[in-house]
Enzyme design. Structure first.
Site, PDB file in Angstrom:
ATOM      1  N   GLU A  45      10.589 -45.200  -9.595  1.00  0.00           N
ATOM      2  CA  GLU A  45      10.190 -46.537 -10.065  1.00  0.00           C
ATOM      3  C   GLU A  45       8.874 -46.523 -10.829  1.00  0.00           C
ATOM      4  OE1 GLU A  45      11.379 -45.825  -7.105  1.00  0.00           O
ATOM      5  OE2 GLU A  45      13.030 -47.194  -6.631  1.00  0.00           O
ATOM      6  N   PHE A  98      14.953 -54.195   7.375  1.00  0.00           N
ATOM      7  CA  PHE A  98      15.085 -52.932   6.657  1.00  0.00           C
ATOM      8  C   PHE A  98      14.629 -53.107   5.204  1.00  0.00           C
ATOM      9  CE2 PHE A  98      17.791 -50.004   4.093  1.00  0.00           C
ATOM     10  CZ  PHE A  98      17.143 -48.833   4.466  1.00  0.00           C
ATOM     11  N   GLN A  99      13.745 -52.253   4.779  1.00  0.00           N
ATOM     12  CA  GLN A  99      13.186 -52.260   3.422  1.00  0.00           C
ATOM     13  C   GLN A  99      12.504 -53.578   3.061  1.00  0.00           C
ATOM     14  OE1 GLN A  99      16.196 -50.620   0.717  1.00  0.00           O
ATOM     15  NE2 GLN A  99      15.397 -48.576   1.233  1.00  0.00           N
ATOM     16  N   LYS A 120      17.395 -61.575  -1.619  1.00  0.00           N
ATOM     17  CA  LYS A 120      18.772 -61.221  -1.954  1.00  0.00           C
ATOM     18  C   LYS A 120      19.716 -62.421  -1.957  1.00  0.00           C
ATOM     19  CE  LYS A 120      22.317 -57.797  -1.047  1.00  0.00           C
ATOM     20  NZ  LYS A 120      22.688 -56.579  -0.312  1.00  0.00           N
ATOM     21  N   MET A 176     -10.278 -31.796 -16.261  1.00  0.00           N
ATOM     22  CA  MET A 176     -11.377 -32.770 -16.267  1.00  0.00           C
ATOM     23  C   MET A 176     -12.138 -32.747 -14.947  1.00  0.00           C
ATOM     24  SD  MET A 176     -13.027 -34.764 -18.122  1.00  0.00           S
ATOM     25  CE  MET A 176     -12.291 -35.642 -19.500  1.00  0.00           C
TER      26      MET A 176
HETATM   27  C1  LIG Z   1      -2.877 -40.312 -10.345  1.00  0.00           C
HETATM   28  C2  LIG Z   1      -4.198 -39.683 -10.556  1.00  0.00           C
HETATM   29  N1  LIG Z   1      -4.745 -38.876  -9.625  1.00  0.00           N
HETATM   30  C3  LIG Z   1      -5.953 -38.294  -9.834  1.00  0.00           C
HETATM   31  C4  LIG Z   1      -6.649 -38.529 -10.993  1.00  0.00           C
HETATM   32  C5  LIG Z   1      -8.021 -37.874 -11.204  1.00  0.00           C
HETATM   33  N2  LIG Z   1      -7.973 -36.972 -12.356  1.00  0.00           N
HETATM   34  C6  LIG Z   1      -8.440 -37.330 -13.572  1.00  0.00           C
HETATM   35  S1  LIG Z   1      -8.229 -36.148 -14.730  1.00  0.00           S
HETATM   36  C7  LIG Z   1      -7.542 -35.096 -13.611  1.00  0.00           C
HETATM   37  C8  LIG Z   1      -7.073 -33.739 -14.037  1.00  0.00           C
HETATM   38  C9  LIG Z   1      -5.886 -33.796 -14.916  1.00  0.00           C
HETATM   39  O1  LIG Z   1      -5.370 -32.501 -15.101  1.00  0.00           O
HETATM   40  P1  LIG Z   1      -4.432 -32.191 -16.321  1.00  0.00           P
HETATM   41  O2  LIG Z   1      -3.360 -33.191 -16.417  1.00  0.00           O
HETATM   42  O3  LIG Z   1      -3.998 -30.773 -16.257  1.00  0.00           O
HETATM   43  O4  LIG Z   1      -5.372 -32.439 -17.575  1.00  0.00           O
HETATM   44  P2  LIG Z   1      -6.614 -31.579 -18.111  1.00  0.00           P
HETATM   45  O5  LIG Z   1      -7.842 -32.311 -17.704  1.00  0.00           O
HETATM   46  O6  LIG Z   1      -6.529 -30.216 -17.505  1.00  0.00           O
HETATM   47  O7  LIG Z   1      -6.423 -31.586 -19.585  1.00  0.00           O
HETATM   48  C10 LIG Z   1      -7.485 -35.696 -12.352  1.00  0.00           C
HETATM   49  C11 LIG Z   1      -6.967 -35.031 -11.135  1.00  0.00           C
HETATM   50  C12 LIG Z   1      -6.067 -39.414 -11.923  1.00  0.00           C
HETATM   51  N3  LIG Z   1      -6.672 -39.751 -13.056  1.00  0.00           N
HETATM   52  N4  LIG Z   1      -4.842 -39.948 -11.707  1.00  0.00           N
END
Ligand SMILES: Cc1ncc(C[n+]2csc(CCOP(=O)(O)OP(=O)(O)O)c2C)c(N)n1
Ligand SMILES: [Mg+2]
Lengths: 95, 578
Positions: free
Chosen positions: B50, B112-113, B162, B484
């Site tokens: 979803e 349920f749900q 529902k 990042m």
């Molecule tokens: C759902 C979610 N969880 C955690 C984060 C924190 N976060 C921001 S950037 C990042 C790393 C992303 O890694 P990747 O997709 O490999 O991108 P890169 O920075 O390596 O280009 C994280 C964990 C987020 N933005 N969204």
């Protein structure tokens, strides 16, 4: 900072009140007191009808009064946030 | 015409002109699904999670400007949709989410749900409705679409018990032509005296900057902004959300501002004497420390949302109204008074900005590197993609370094082409949002620039792409890390990479995508980068997943110094601070 009273006229619909209360929590504003009544005597609320160009019926809206201790800027922000809620007709400071 | 609640709901959506509905079935939504089966005006896209449905609807909405529509079942279906609703909420994207709910007589019994979807979603929706009776459905749907798309747009949830969609109870169906919500009237036209004051400030300015954001895109005000600046000739910067609203290849464009904005954009904002904010909300990724933000600037703020103005940065002149309408008004007045603009002073201001750009602007020629002695740079990947797609693609992105490189190096000349989760920063957004864009624009190139971390958050949607034949191009900028996060750990935590790498647990992406019937291309050398990317884009009818291994140690720069920094305080590379 001093305690202010905010007066809110909102639709008397399920869920309307909790949107206002939830907003205070969500935005980090504190509620010090809260009072809510359905509006049955409309005479005091002619200005709402006039401002919004609508006709109210008995029991259709509620009047909510919330007190909170905030500065001017935050009060303005709170009022704008409350006024943005779809079910709110008017939110203003009680002077 | 007499219809049952389930058909009333679907007919109402058809009356709203809905072409696609993104969803996933389950018990509480089965009456509604039966009504979908019986019609052929609206296509249902069956996602694999979803969250994917909400992001796909969101991508569709961002690219088209029309509301995205989602249908999920109660309980886990509804909770899985939450991340996507919050994503749309933070970026003010019009969306209508229909969630099934247990029958009215079961509500409150821990059936349920059963989950309180209205309660869970309350802080992340513009508004929400519970259907009490099938008779109310047309009115509710009409209001939901109006609320989602007017004023400052946003997601609206309709929770549907529902029993209100039961097929055996018939009601008269009339879809309303008009909608009027007495407690809701978003501003449309600006006040005349605010426009006059804004023009006075423009005339008085010597160091102006236009700062435009996502609100200008939501208001479809790109051509008005361009027209206004034909008169003003001011420097323009865009937020991450605003990219494309002003053409990136226009010489007056400074690039993006903020956390990873260009040196010249951040310096121009910091030193400006006038900031014209257009549908932008001064969030913390833009202002850095609010107290230190643009100390000498007067602020004119155009916005449709009262609560966005003077929330973080006090506006000297607030222009409330649909940004498009407000710009049209100010264009008229500027046209009359354009001779009074201080072009001489402004021209030396522009020279100053040119100097800034020359000294520390981004290097847009990194794609020229073709030696295998050096690793592939992520920036070069984006530059190649830009060149190959001639700057015309829709580009969706995820969250991380790759997202910032995409924003910095793909020059967007049109609005609604850059699709990313700016406010919530939702990893997993890129692929499903690209599906929504591709469905809306089947003949356009749709590229998802992602990272190996983000793509794995909604990777199941590769299966949806197979089912509906969506030939998206996925560029996986693979640095084998949560780049990042790693960058922050390098800069602020002594290089301790706590839980930001995966050892050798990454999947073989090529085999993975091939198992879904797609094409995978792996690139590890600079000498192959251009030709292999060209090959990927030449496979028009295929979803191609390009897995590019890039320099794992690269950081995104500039980067604002925080905490307690201003917009002029930036890291320019690993060693240099301004
Ligand atoms: C759902 C979610 N969880 C955690 C984060 C924190 N976060 C921001 S950037 C990042 C790393 C992303 O890694 P990747 O997709 O490999 O991108 P890169 O920075 O390596 O280009 C994280 C964990 C987020 N933005 N969204
Ligand atoms: Mg990565």
């Amino acid at each position: 900072m001093i305690q202010r009273k905010v007066s809110i006229i909102l639709e008397n619909k399920p869920g309307a009140l909790v949107r206002v209360v939830g907003l205070f929590h969500q935005r980090g504003y504190n509620i010090e007191s809260l009072h809510v009544d359905p509006v049955n005597d409309l005479t005091k609320y002619k200005y709402v009808e006039k401002n919004l160009n609508i006709k109210l019926k008995e029991g259709e809206v509620s009047h909510l009064i919330i007190s909170t201790t905030v500065n001017d800027n935050l009060l303005r922000q709170i009022l704008r946030q409350i006024n943005k809620l779809i079910d709110v007709l008017i939110a203003e400071e009680v002077k | 015409m007499k219809l049952a609640g389930n058909d009333i709901l679907i007919q109402s959506l058809i009356n709203e002109g809905v072409e696609y509905i993104f969803g996933y079935p389950g018990g509480a939504a089965l009456h509604i699904y039966d009504a979908i089966f019986k019609q052929n005006k609206m296509e249902h896209i069956l996602v694999r999670h979803e969250q994917g449905a909400t992001h796909a609807a969101d991508g569709y909405a961002r690219a088209t400007g029309k509301p995205g529509v989602v249908l999920v079942t109660s309980g886990p279906g509804a909770t899985n949709a939450i991340t996507g609703i919050a994503t749309a909420f933070m970026d003010s994207i019009p969306m209508v989410v229909i969630s099934g709910q247990v029958a009215k007589h079961l509500i409150g019994t821990d059936a349920f749900q059963e989950t309180d979807m209205i309660g869970i979603s309350r802080p992340i929706v513009k508004h929400s409705f519970t259907v009490e009776s099938a008779e109310n459905i047309p009115e509710i749907v009409k209001q939901a679409f109006y609320i989602a798309t007017s004023g400052r747009p946003g997601p609206v949830v309709i929770d549907v018990p529902k029993d209100t969609t039961a097929p055996d109870k018939l009601f008269e169906f009339n879809y309303p032509d008009e909608v009027n919500i007495r407690s809701y009237s978003p501003p449309i036209d600006p006040e005349k005296n605010q426009i006059e004051r804004a023009v006075e400030a423009i005339i008085a300015s010597e160091k102006p900057v236009i700062y435009a954001g996502g609100g200008a895109i939501n208001s479809n005000a790109s051509s008005e902004l361009i027209k206004l600046n034909e008169i003003l000739n001011f420097p323009v910067t865009n937020t991450l959300m605003g990219l494309g609203v002003y053409p990136a290849t226009d010489e007056r464009f400074l690039g993006m501002l903020g956390m990873h904005g260009t040196y010249q954009a951040n310096m121009a904002m910091h030193n400006a004497d006038l900031i014209i904010a257009i549908g932008a909300r001064f969030d913390d990724r833009i202002t850095n420390t609010p107290k230190l933000f643009a100390p000498n600037a007067k602020i004119i703020h155009f916005d449709v949302d009262h609560s966005s103005v003077s929330k973080i940065i006090e506006a000297n002149i607030a222009v409330f109204g649909q940004v498009k309408n407000s710009l049209n008004e100010i264009i008229k007045l500027c046209e009359l008074k354009k001779e009074m603009i201080n072009t001489k002073k402004i021209s030396s201001w522009k020279n100053q900005i040119k100097e800034w750009k020359k000294s520390h602007g981004l290097n847009h020629d990194m794609y020229l590197e073709d030696s295998d002695d050096s690793p592939i740079m992520p920036q070069a990947v984006v530059q190649h993609v830009y060149n190959i797609t001639e700057g015309k693609a829709f580009v969706t992105s995820d969250v991380g370094q790759h997202q910032m490189f995409a924003a910095q190096y793909y020059h967007f000349d049109e609005p609604r082409k850059w699709i990313n989760s700016g406010g919530l920063g939702t990893m997993g957004f890129g692929l499903p949002s690209a599906m929504g864009v591709k469905l809306a624009f089947p003949n356009d190139e749709v590229v998802c620039i992602t990272g190996e971390g983000s793509i794995q958050m909604c990777i199941q949607e590769l299966s949806t792409c197979t089912q509906y034949n969506l030939p998206i191009k996925i560029i996986n900028i693979n640095n084998e890390a949560l780049g990042m996060v790693k960058q922050w750990q390098d800069m602020n935590y002594g290089g301790r990479h706590s839980e930001s790498t995966y050892q050798s647990s990454l999947p073989n992406f090529i085999e993975l995508v091939e198992s879904y019937g797609h094409v995978g291309i792996k690139i590890e050398k600079n000498s192959e980068l251009k030709s292999q990317l060209e090959r990927a884009f030449s496979l028009k009818d295929k979803l191609v997943f390009v897995d590019v291994y890039v320099d794992p140690d690269e950081h995104v720069y500039p980067m604002l110094v925080a905490p307690n920094g201003s917009l002029k305080d930036m890291w320019l590379d690993k060693e240099t601070k301004t």
